[in-house]
Motif scaffolding. Structure first.
Motif, PDB file in Angstrom:
ATOM      1  N   GLU A   1      53.781  41.513  35.948  1.00  0.00           N
ATOM      2  CA  GLU A   1      52.907  42.662  36.209  1.00  0.00           C
ATOM      3  C   GLU A   1      51.564  42.208  36.770  1.00  0.00           C
ATOM      4  O   GLU A   1      51.043  42.793  37.719  1.00  0.00           O
ATOM      5  N   GLY A   2      51.012  41.136  36.180  1.00  0.00           N
ATOM      6  CA  GLY A   2      49.736  40.631  36.666  1.00  0.00           C
ATOM      7  C   GLY A   2      49.838  40.085  38.072  1.00  0.00           C
ATOM      8  O   GLY A   2      48.927  40.242  38.893  1.00  0.00           O
ATOM      9  N   LEU A   3      50.954  39.417  38.379  1.00  0.00           N
ATOM     10  CA  LEU A   3      51.150  38.868  39.714  1.00  0.00           C
ATOM     11  C   LEU A   3      51.268  39.991  40.746  1.00  0.00           C
ATOM     12  O   LEU A   3      50.750  39.886  41.856  1.00  0.00           O
ATOM     13  N   THR A   4      51.937  41.073  40.365  1.00  0.00           N
ATOM     14  CA  THR A   4      52.047  42.221  41.276  1.00  0.00           C
ATOM     15  C   THR A   4      50.677  42.805  41.583  1.00  0.00           C
ATOM     16  O   THR A   4      50.357  43.119  42.734  1.00  0.00           O
ATOM     17  N   ARG A   5      49.839  42.946  40.529  1.00  0.00           N
ATOM     18  CA  ARG A   5      48.486  43.472  40.752  1.00  0.00           C
ATOM     19  C   ARG A   5      47.681  42.541  41.657  1.00  0.00           C
ATOM     20  O   ARG A   5      46.944  42.992  42.539  1.00  0.00           O
ATOM     21  N   LEU A   6      47.849  41.228  41.453  1.00  0.00           N
ATOM     22  CA  LEU A   6      47.106  40.277  42.277  1.00  0.00           C
ATOM     23  C   LEU A   6      47.525  40.381  43.743  1.00  0.00           C
ATOM     24  O   LEU A   6      46.670  40.401  44.641  1.00  0.00           O
ATOM     25  N   ILE A   7      48.823  40.434  43.985  1.00  0.00           N
ATOM     26  CA  ILE A   7      49.305  40.543  45.368  1.00  0.00           C
ATOM     27  C   ILE A   7      48.780  41.818  46.018  1.00  0.00           C
ATOM     28  O   ILE A   7      48.361  41.825  47.184  1.00  0.00           O
TER      29      ILE A   7
ATOM     30  N   GLY B   1      35.016  37.134  48.961  1.00  0.00           N
ATOM     31  CA  GLY B   1      34.606  38.089  47.936  1.00  0.00           C
ATOM     32  C   GLY B   1      35.672  38.293  46.875  1.00  0.00           C
ATOM     33  O   GLY B   1      35.373  38.403  45.686  1.00  0.00           O
ATOM     34  N   LEU B   2      36.944  38.321  47.298  1.00  0.00           N
ATOM     35  CA  LEU B   2      38.031  38.496  46.334  1.00  0.00           C
ATOM     36  C   LEU B   2      38.111  37.305  45.388  1.00  0.00           C
ATOM     37  O   LEU B   2      38.286  37.467  44.179  1.00  0.00           O
ATOM     38  N   ASN B   3      37.961  36.093  45.916  1.00  0.00           N
ATOM     39  CA  ASN B   3      38.017  34.906  45.063  1.00  0.00           C
ATOM     40  C   ASN B   3      36.873  34.878  44.061  1.00  0.00           C
ATOM     41  O   ASN B   3      37.048  34.458  42.912  1.00  0.00           O
ATOM     42  N   GLU B   4      35.692  35.336  44.488  1.00  0.00           N
ATOM     43  CA  GLU B   4      34.559  35.383  43.552  1.00  0.00           C
ATOM     44  C   GLU B   4      34.846  36.350  42.413  1.00  0.00           C
ATOM     45  O   GLU B   4      34.563  36.057  41.243  1.00  0.00           O
ATOM     46  N   ALA B   5      35.433  37.501  42.742  1.00  0.00           N
ATOM     47  CA  ALA B   5      35.771  38.474  41.695  1.00  0.00           C
ATOM     48  C   ALA B   5      36.843  37.924  40.760  1.00  0.00           C
ATOM     49  O   ALA B   5      36.769  38.084  39.535  1.00  0.00           O
ATOM     50  N   LEU B   6      37.839  37.259  41.327  1.00  0.00           N
ATOM     51  CA  LEU B   6      38.904  36.694  40.495  1.00  0.00           C
ATOM     52  C   LEU B   6      38.388  35.580  39.594  1.00  0.00           C
ATOM     53  O   LEU B   6      38.835  35.425  38.448  1.00  0.00           O
ATOM     54  N   GLU B   7      37.421  34.806  40.092  1.00  0.00           N
ATOM     55  CA  GLU B   7      36.859  33.737  39.269  1.00  0.00           C
ATOM     56  C   GLU B   7      36.085  34.312  38.088  1.00  0.00           C
ATOM     57  O   GLU B   7      36.174  33.809  36.963  1.00  0.00           O
ATOM     58  N   ARG B   8      35.317  35.396  38.347  1.00  0.00           N
ATOM     59  CA  ARG B   8      34.598  36.038  37.238  1.00  0.00           C
ATOM     60  C   ARG B   8      35.574  36.558  36.184  1.00  0.00           C
ATOM     61  O   ARG B   8      35.363  36.386  34.977  1.00  0.00           O
ATOM     62  N   GLU B   9      36.648  37.188  36.640  1.00  0.00           N
ATOM     63  CA  GLU B   9      37.632  37.722  35.696  1.00  0.00           C
ATOM     64  C   GLU B   9      38.306  36.609  34.903  1.00  0.00           C
ATOM     65  O   GLU B   9      38.562  36.757  33.703  1.00  0.00           O
ATOM     66  N   ALA B  10      38.580  35.475  35.566  1.00  0.00           N
ATOM     67  CA  ALA B  10      39.213  34.361  34.868  1.00  0.00           C
ATOM     68  C   ALA B  10      38.307  33.814  33.771  1.00  0.00           C
ATOM     69  O   ALA B  10      38.768  33.477  32.672  1.00  0.00           O
ATOM     70  N   LYS B  11      37.007  33.727  34.054  1.00  0.00           N
ATOM     71  CA  LYS B  11      36.070  33.253  33.035  1.00  0.00           C
ATOM     72  C   LYS B  11      36.001  34.226  31.867  1.00  0.00           C
ATOM     73  O   LYS B  11      35.950  33.820  30.697  1.00  0.00           O
ATOM     74  N   GLU B  12      35.977  35.528  32.165  1.00  0.00           N
ATOM     75  CA  GLU B  12      35.927  36.526  31.102  1.00  0.00           C
ATOM     76  C   GLU B  12      37.175  36.486  30.234  1.00  0.00           C
ATOM     77  O   GLU B  12      37.117  36.720  29.023  1.00  0.00           O
ATOM     78  N   GLU B  13      38.327  36.202  30.843  1.00  0.00           N
ATOM     79  CA  GLU B  13      39.590  36.159  30.100  1.00  0.00           C
ATOM     80  C   GLU B  13      39.928  34.757  29.600  1.00  0.00           C
ATOM     81  O   GLU B  13      40.998  34.541  29.035  1.00  0.00           O
ATOM     82  N   ASN B  14      39.008  33.796  29.853  1.00  0.00           N
ATOM     83  CA  ASN B  14      39.161  32.423  29.357  1.00  0.00           C
ATOM     84  C   ASN B  14      40.479  31.805  29.827  1.00  0.00           C
ATOM     85  O   ASN B  14      41.246  31.248  29.051  1.00  0.00           O
ATOM     86  N   ARG B  15      40.750  31.927  31.127  1.00  0.00           N
ATOM     87  CA  ARG B  15      41.937  31.303  31.699  1.00  0.00           C
ATOM     88  C   ARG B  15      41.552  30.562  32.977  1.00  0.00           C
ATOM     89  O   ARG B  15      40.462  30.756  33.524  1.00  0.00           O
ATOM     90  N   ARG B  16      42.453  29.691  33.405  1.00  0.00           N
ATOM     91  CA  ARG B  16      42.198  28.865  34.582  1.00  0.00           C
ATOM     92  C   ARG B  16      42.199  29.717  35.853  1.00  0.00           C
ATOM     93  O   ARG B  16      42.992  30.646  35.980  1.00  0.00           O
ATOM     94  N   HIS B  17      41.314  29.394  36.750  1.00  0.00           N
ATOM     95  CA  HIS B  17      41.239  30.113  38.035  1.00  0.00           C
ATOM     96  C   HIS B  17      41.669  29.194  39.169  1.00  0.00           C
ATOM     97  O   HIS B  17      41.178  28.076  39.294  1.00  0.00           O
ATOM     98  N   VAL B  18      42.612  29.653  39.952  1.00  0.00           N
ATOM     99  CA  VAL B  18      43.021  28.951  41.176  1.00  0.00           C
ATOM    100  C   VAL B  18      42.691  29.864  42.349  1.00  0.00           C
ATOM    101  O   VAL B  18      43.250  30.963  42.462  1.00  0.00           O
TER     102      VAL B  18
END
Length: 750
Positions: free
Chosen positions: A502-508, A564-581
């Motif tokens: 589900e998360g991968l679908t949202r990301l795509i 801009g999308l990568n910056e938003a994804l990096e912020r979300e990864a930090k908030e969710e305490n997971r690795r960001h690629v």
């Protein structure tokens, strides 16, 4: 007078009755012709009808999948755990040999590889010493004298009951003269023209091939919808019959020296004989697989076998198949009951079907019985619909259809026989609709056809064009100059491991939406999405004289939006305490004259493009990773957009083409290209390429060092590009290309 009027009324009444009878007769005549046409259509078995049939059989398996009561087969799985512990695949053959040796010692009946070892092991001692120039001479001689890893594995295979996997291929590859094959006898007529035919075979290296007790083809190609239902037990490769992996494992397990293909006259294959059993197949030699859900209990991690912790009861007395469930190794299939299934499990389930007598069978007379049922139901409609009220005929038709489905389900559930209830039911329904609501059906069919045709297109401009001119709703195309784009996400497998489905679908979706907006805002048309890849084009369906520039603007805007999308994804990864690629993309742009229009079949078509320049655009996207840049341009696109910041990358011969092409990197907008810093950098880069083509490797390398620094002052990272040329220079110093070298580099990857 009264008598005359009575006669006249009688004549008028008779005329009306005759006209009514004529109308009924005419309607029944057309209905009979329709019934004949439907019967002929069934014998031709076009793809849509086949899909309806097999989807019904899929539904049966989904409602009642095979119950696992015995586990005669164990899968040794090259899973993610194994890859993490042992290392990335391919492993050294000595490791594979150790695994085979342990399995044999634990009592495996037969070991089958759902893998092909087509190349020698690069980790063999002699090959390793050759790649180490500074090695001590004594150590070098010791390494040379050691047996190769392939010899070690072959020796272990000779001492075990092993079946090697083979893979069919589309191109013809001559088999070695002494290549071993399994003896296959023909009982009855020659069926080599009936079974699946392939031009060539990808074999194991000879030393392994000759050491094994058997060799089997492991390909399990999905059908038109990608689902695996039928698997060939024997295939024809360049005129020679070869068994499937499951058939060969069973042959070796039963101690047979050969197997046989039994034919039924000219009707094709009846079955495969592995004494004392006859394995029933369809006329093409394929078995219908009765699938259970994926069964984790029959899996053993390869890591557990290697480190000696595998449960002995899962190996002793079992048929063992070695395959992979790791996503990165790309052996994932779909079955009627599981959307994702390791390819090796298909072979395991075939063996379970045979050994537990749970095989699905499509009877030889199934088509005949289904045609009789369809004709009987159709005649019933033809006779009764004009005579009986529609509601009673509908009720009778419903009962008939329910009886067909009931019999089909009973045959599957209790006898494991596959009878198609859909087509007889469809015939009855179509005739009922024709005879009762022919006008209504005709209108609805036209509306449905228009809705379906409009639904094929993604571009709003195209929808408007079709709405104003429905004559475009037909197959056909035109040749016109266009600019093509392919955009793909780099390292998508790594990114996908961070998300669930589900998360991968949202990301795509978050990636595709802004990229699509950018393209369509600049007059582009989205051709299709292929997973994480976007294919688009310009100058169709609407004219766009600036198609090359709009494509370049789109590529640059996509890069900006991605930041801009990568910056938003990096912020979300930090908030969710997971690795960001971060998401990185590669883009290929190419301009040329291609065919654009409605492509496909009469049943379904898409507005798309075809042509050599389309393929080249795809190849250019693949080269973006090789050259360390984001956007690669074809020569024609670069020629049409000289005002943009672009540099020449290379003169290469891409895979699939014989003529070399000049490729360029799009690095910035016209504003950047107008700066004096850029113009100086570009001139020096052109000089760098001249040094390369002049085989002045040392001067070229020295200039590359300076160009790296100059690129960074422009905000560009071109280290990968210049590292690539440094690597080539080192190779050419060791092996000079010769005085007649034309500077063309041959790309070996897509």
């Amino acid at each position: 007078m009264a008598t005359g009027e009575s006669r006249r009324g009688s004549r008028i009444g008779g005329w009306i009755r005759r006209a009514a009878r004529g109308t009924v007769t005419k309607g029944r005549g057309w209905a009979i012709l329709l019934l004949i046409a439907l019967s002929v259509l069934r014998t031709l078995d076009p793809t849509p009808i086949e899909i309806l049939r097999v989807k019904t059989f899929d539904l049966y398996q989904q409602v009642e999948p095979r119950e696992v009561t015995q586990r005669p087969v164990t899968i040794v799985d090259l899973d993610e755990k194994s890859l993490n512990q042992v290392g990335q695949w391919p492993w050294p053959r000595t490791t594979v040999a150790d695994m085979v040796q342990r399995l044999t010692a634990m009592g495996a009946v037969v070991i089958g590889f759902d893998i092909v070892f087509a190349e020698p092991d690069r980790m063999s001692p002699a090959l390793v010493q050759a790649s180490m120039p500074g090695l001590d001479p004594e150590m070098r001689e010791r390494l040379k004298s050691m047996p190769s890893n392939d010899e070690v594995l072959a020796q272990v295979i000779r001492q075990s009951r092993v079946v090697m996997g083979q893979s069919v291929r589309a191109d013809a590859v001559p088999a070695p003269e002494d290549s071993p094959t399994t003896s296959i006898a023909l009982i009855g007529s020659d069926v080599r023209d009936k079974v699946e035919r392939h031009a060539g075979m990808l074999r194991n290296i000879p030393i392994l091939d000759k050491a094994a007790m058997g060799r089997g083809v492991f390909n399990t190609t999905g059908e038109i919808d990608g689902i695996v239902r039928r698997v060939p037990m024997v295939v024809n490769v360049d005129g020679t019959l070869h068994p499937s992996l499951s058939a060969e494992v069973l042959r070796v397990a039963t101690g047979n020296q050969s197997l046989a293909v039994k034919a039924r006259g000219t009707a094709g294959v009846e079955g495969i004989v592995i004494r004392p059993n006859l394995i029933r197949t369809d006329h093409k030699g394929r078995v219908w697989v009765y699938f259970s859900h994926m069964d984790p209990e029959k899996y053993v991690s390869a890591a557990e076998v290697i480190n000696g912790t595998a449960p002995p009861e899962k190996i002793a007395g079992k048929l063992v198949l070695i395959g992979t469930s790791a996503v990165g190794l790309l052996d994932i299939k779909s079955s009627p009951v599981d959307a994702f299934l390791p390819g090796v499990e298909v072979h395991a389930q075939i063996l379970e079907n045979i050994l537990t007598n749970t095989q699905l069978i499509r009877p030889r007379d199934a088509l005949g019985q289904e045609l009789v049922a369809a004709i009987a139901a159709g005649l019933l409609m033809i006779v009764l619909v004009p005579m009986v009220r529609a509601r009673w005929t509908a009720l009778l038709g419903f009962v008939s259809v329910a009886a067909m489905f009931g019999f089909s389900w009973w045959a599957f559930q209790s006898q494991r026989l596959l009878y198609d209830p859909v087509y007889p039911a469809l015939v009855a329904t179509l005739l009922y609709m024709y005879l009762t609501y022919s006008n209504y059906v005709r209108e609805e069919k036209q509306k449905a056809q228009v809705r379906q045709a409009f639904g094929q297109y993604l571009s709003p401009a195209l929808v408007e064009k079709l709405a104003s001119d429905p004559s475009h709703l037909k197959l056909g195309g035109e040749m016109r100059p266009m600019t093509l784009m392919f955009c793909d996400v780099r390292g998508f497998t790594t990114i996908s491991e961070l998300f669930d489905a589900e998360g991968l679908t949202r990301l795509i979706n978050r990636f595709l939406t802004p990229m699509t907006d950018v393209i369509m805002a600049r007059q582009g048309t989205i051709d299709k999405y292929m997973g994480d890849c976007i294919m688009a084009f310009w100058n169709a369906p609407l004219d766009d004289p600036e198609h090359a520039r709009n494509a370049c603007d789109s590529a640059l805007a996509m890069i900006g939006n991605l930041k801009g999308l990568n910056e938003a994804l990096e912020r979300e990864a930090k908030e969710e305490n997971r690795r960001h690629v971060p998401i990185n993309i590669g883009i290929g742009l190419n301009t040329g004259t291609v065919c654009v229009g409605n492509m496909g079949s009469e049943q379904r078509f898409d507005y798309s493009v075809l042509g050599d320049d389309v393929n080249l655009a795809s190849r250019l996207e693949g080269q973006s990773k090789t050259y360390g840049v984001t956007v690669v341009l074809g020569e024609q696109t670069a020629r049409l957009t000289p005002e943009y910041a672009q540099i020449e990358l290379d003169l290469i011969r891409v895979k699939g083409k014989t003529v070399p092409v000049r490729i360029f990197a799009l690095l910035g907008s016209p504003d950047m290209a107008s700066s004096s810093e850029w113009q100086l950098f570009k001139a020096r880069h052109d000089q760098f390429l001249a040094l390369y083509r002049g085989q002045r490797w040392t001067e070229m390398t020295e200039m590359g060092v300076a160009l790296r620094a100059e690129a960074r002052t422009l905000g560009l990272d071109l280290d990968g590009l210049y590292d690539l040329y440094d690597g080539r220079a080192n190779e050419y110093r060791a092996t000079p290309p010769g005085a007649d070298w034309d500077g063309v580099f041959v790309a070996t990857s897509k």
